[in-house]
Design an enzyme around this catalytic site. Structure first.
Site, PDB file in Angstrom:
ATOM      1  N   ASP A   1      18.334  39.407 -45.679  1.00  0.00           N
ATOM      2  CA  ASP A   1      18.534  38.638 -44.330  1.00  0.00           C
ATOM      3  C   ASP A   1      17.584  39.258 -42.933  1.00  0.00           C
ATOM      4  O   ASP A   1      17.976  38.579 -42.089  1.00  0.00           O
ATOM      5  CB  ASP A   1      20.008  38.878 -43.884  1.00  0.00           C
ATOM      6  CG  ASP A   1      20.715  37.588 -44.417  1.00  0.00           C
ATOM      7  OD1 ASP A   1      20.252  36.534 -45.329  1.00  0.00           O
ATOM      8  OD2 ASP A   1      21.975  37.624 -44.252  1.00  0.00           O
TER       9      ASP A   1
ATOM     10  N   CYS B   1      28.020  19.274 -56.665  1.00  0.00           N
ATOM     11  CA  CYS B   1      28.758  18.972 -55.816  1.00  0.00           C
ATOM     12  C   CYS B   1      29.537  17.651 -56.105  1.00  0.00           C
ATOM     13  O   CYS B   1      30.647  17.293 -55.612  1.00  0.00           O
ATOM     14  CB  CYS B   1      28.320  19.012 -54.401  1.00  0.00           C
ATOM     15  SG  CYS B   1      27.982  20.510 -53.772  1.00  0.00           S
TER      16      CYS B   1
ATOM     17  N   CYS C   1      32.206  14.934 -54.222  1.00  0.00           N
ATOM     18  CA  CYS C   1      33.115  15.714 -53.208  1.00  0.00           C
ATOM     19  C   CYS C   1      32.589  15.988 -51.863  1.00  0.00           C
ATOM     20  O   CYS C   1      31.393  16.188 -51.548  1.00  0.00           O
ATOM     21  CB  CYS C   1      33.071  17.278 -53.876  1.00  0.00           C
ATOM     22  SG  CYS C   1      34.275  18.458 -52.590  1.00  0.00           S
TER      23      CYS C   1
ATOM     24  N   CYS D   1      35.299  20.645 -41.854  1.00  0.00           N
ATOM     25  CA  CYS D   1      34.841  21.453 -40.889  1.00  0.00           C
ATOM     26  C   CYS D   1      35.375  21.090 -39.356  1.00  0.00           C
ATOM     27  O   CYS D   1      35.458  19.944 -39.105  1.00  0.00           O
ATOM     28  CB  CYS D   1      33.211  21.080 -40.782  1.00  0.00           C
ATOM     29  SG  CYS D   1      32.343  21.994 -39.518  1.00  0.00           S
TER      30      CYS D   1
ATOM     31  N   CYS E   1      34.377  25.926 -44.584  1.00  0.00           N
ATOM     32  CA  CYS E   1      33.839  25.131 -45.559  1.00  0.00           C
ATOM     33  C   CYS E   1      33.830  25.804 -46.756  1.00  0.00           C
ATOM     34  O   CYS E   1      33.694  24.944 -47.917  1.00  0.00           O
ATOM     35  CB  CYS E   1      32.257  24.710 -45.092  1.00  0.00           C
ATOM     36  SG  CYS E   1      31.425  26.095 -44.781  1.00  0.00           S
TER      37      CYS E   1
HETATM   38  S1  SF4 Z   1      33.363  21.458 -50.712  1.00  0.00           S
HETATM   39 FE1  SF4 Z   1      31.250  21.046 -50.199  1.00  0.00          FE
HETATM   40  S2  SF4 Z   1      29.936  22.754 -51.232  1.00  0.00           S
HETATM   41 FE2  SF4 Z   1      32.098  22.625 -52.126  1.00  0.00          FE
HETATM   42  S3  SF4 Z   1      31.603  21.277 -53.898  1.00  0.00           S
HETATM   43 FE3  SF4 Z   1      32.862  19.965 -52.058  1.00  0.00          FE
HETATM   44  S4  SF4 Z   1      30.742  19.144 -51.056  1.00  0.00           S
HETATM   45 FE4  SF4 Z   1      30.107  20.674 -52.524  1.00  0.00          FE
END
Ligand code: SF4
Length: 306
Positions: free
Chosen positions: A128, A183, A186, A193, A240
Site C-alpha cells: 500500500d 457478483c 447482486c 452504501c 459494503c
Molecule cells: S455485495 Fe457487492 S461486491 Fe458483494 S457480491 Fe454483491 S455486488 Fe458483488
C-alpha cells in the site's frame, strides 16, 4: 537450480499467508484505461497522490527496474467480533496491529527464505505505500475478483483480506488461473452504501465514501454528503463488505496481530475529543488508525456527538 514457486508457496503458507499467486511482471493495460477514467472523473477526490507516478503504477518494471516476477499474497484479517455499539465504529481492518507492518514483516521473511536458496535475489515489498496496483495484480495472480464495491473478493473466505506483494528480479513458474467475477446480479453493496458512493458497479466516488472521508480527507469539516450520513463511523467504514453475500464464508484468522487491540472495535467519541497528543501517540502506536491523525479523528468524533 531455478528457484521453485512451489517452495515459495510452501514457505508463504508456513508464514501464515492465506493464499498466494505468482505472475510475470509487466504492464497493466485494461486496468490503465479504467484508472485513467476514474481519475478523469475526479473520483480520487483530494488523493492527488493517485495521479503521481502513473508510469510506475501501471508498469512494475518502471517501479523496480529488473523486475521479472510478482509474488502476490492475501492475508486473512477477519476476527469474529462485531462493533461494541452503533457509534464510534472503527473499520475492521484497523482493529489490530497496523497491517502494513505485519504483512511487510512476513514478506520480508519470505524474501529472506528465497535468498537462502538464491542469495543475489533483489526484491521489493509492496504493501500500500508504493505506486503499485495491488488489486489488479491480485486478480492476475488468481486470488479472487474485484467486487462491485471495488474490493478484492476471494471465493473461499470473502473480502476480509490484506493484499501484499513481493516483486523479484528472477523468473519463477507462473499461475494462470483467473477467478471469474461472481457478483452476478447482486447489488447489495450499491444498495446498502449510506452515501451512495458506489456510483455504478465497480466505480467508487471517493468524495462520497465514508472510508475516504474519515481517513484520507484532510480539513476541519467532512464533505456534506458524508457528514450527513456518517452512520456512526469514526474511522473507515465496512458497510459494503458487511452486506456482501460472499462474506458468509468469512473465517477467523489465525494471525493474533489482527485481534482487536484492547478488545476494542469502537472508540468513544468524547474520549477521542479530549485526547491529548501524548495519549494519541501512546494509544495508537503501531496502529493503522494513525493514518487519520489526531485532528482527523477528533473532527470525525465531533460529528458523532452533535
Ligand atoms: S455485495 Fe457487492 S461486491 Fe458483494 S457480491 Fe454483491 S455486488 Fe458483488
Amino acid at each position: 537450480m531455478p528457484i521453485s514457486s512451489e517452495s515459495i508457496k510452501t514457505n508463504a503458507a508456513d508464514l501464515g499467508f492465506h493464499s498466494i499467486g505468482i505472475v510475470p511482471a509487466g504492464a497493466l493495460d485494461v486496468e490503465s484505461s479504467r484508472l485513467r477514467e476514474w481519475l478523469d472523473r475526479g473520483f480520487h477526490a483530494s488523493m492527488s497522490w493517485m495521479e503521481n507516478h502513473l508510469d510506475k503504477r501501471l508498469d512494475v518494471r518502471k517501479l523496480m527496474p529488473g523486475a521479472r516476477s510478482i509474488i502476490v499474497t492475501a492475508s486473512n484479517y477477519y476476527t469474529p467480533y462485531a462493533h461494541d455499539g452503533s457509534q464510534g465504529k472503527v473499520s475492521r481492518y484497523a482493529w489490530g496491529d497496523d497491517y502494513h507492518d505485519v504483512v511487510r514483516g512476513k514478506l520480508s521473511k519470505l524474501l529472506d527464505l528465497i535468498r537462502s536458496d538464491e542469495p543475489n535475489v533483489i526484491g521489493k515489498i509492496c504493501v500500500d505505500t508504493v505506486p503499485f496496483m495491488d488489486k489488479a495484480w491480485a486478480v492476475r495472480a488468481g486470488l479472487g475478483w474485484i467486487g462491485k464495491h471495488s474490493n478484492l473478493i476471494t471465493k473461499d473466505i470473502g473480502s476480509w483480506v490484506f493484499i501484499g506483494s513481493l516483486i523479484v528480479d528472477v523468473e519463477l513458474q507462473y499461475d494462470h488461473g483467473i477467478v471469474e467475477d461472481h457478483c452476478g446480479t447482486c447489488t447489495a453493496c450499491l444498495d446498502a452504501c449510506p452515501t451512495n458512493a458506489i456510483v455504478e458497479p465497480y466505480v467508487v466516488d471517493s468524495g462520497r465514501c465514508i472510508s475516504y472521508g474519515t481517513i484520507e480527507h484532510r480539513g476541519d469539516t467532512l464533505p456534506d454528503k458524508i457528514a450527513s450520513n456518517l452512520d456512526g463511523w469514526i474511522y473507515g467504514c465496512d458497510v459494503c463488505q458487511d452486506v456482501c453475500p460472499w462474506n458468509r464464508f468469512e473465517t477467523p484468522t489465525e494471525e493474533s496481530s489482527f485481534e482487536p487491540r484492547n478488545g476494542e472495535t469502537t472508540l468513544d467519541a468524547d474520549t477521542v475529543i479530549n485526547m491529548t497528543h501524548e495519549d494519541y501517540v501512546e494509544r495508537f502506536r503501531a496502529s493503522a488508525i494513525k493514518r487519520a491523525k489526531l485532528s482527523g479523528l477528533q473532527r470525525n468524533a465531533k460529528y458523532l456527538v452533535e
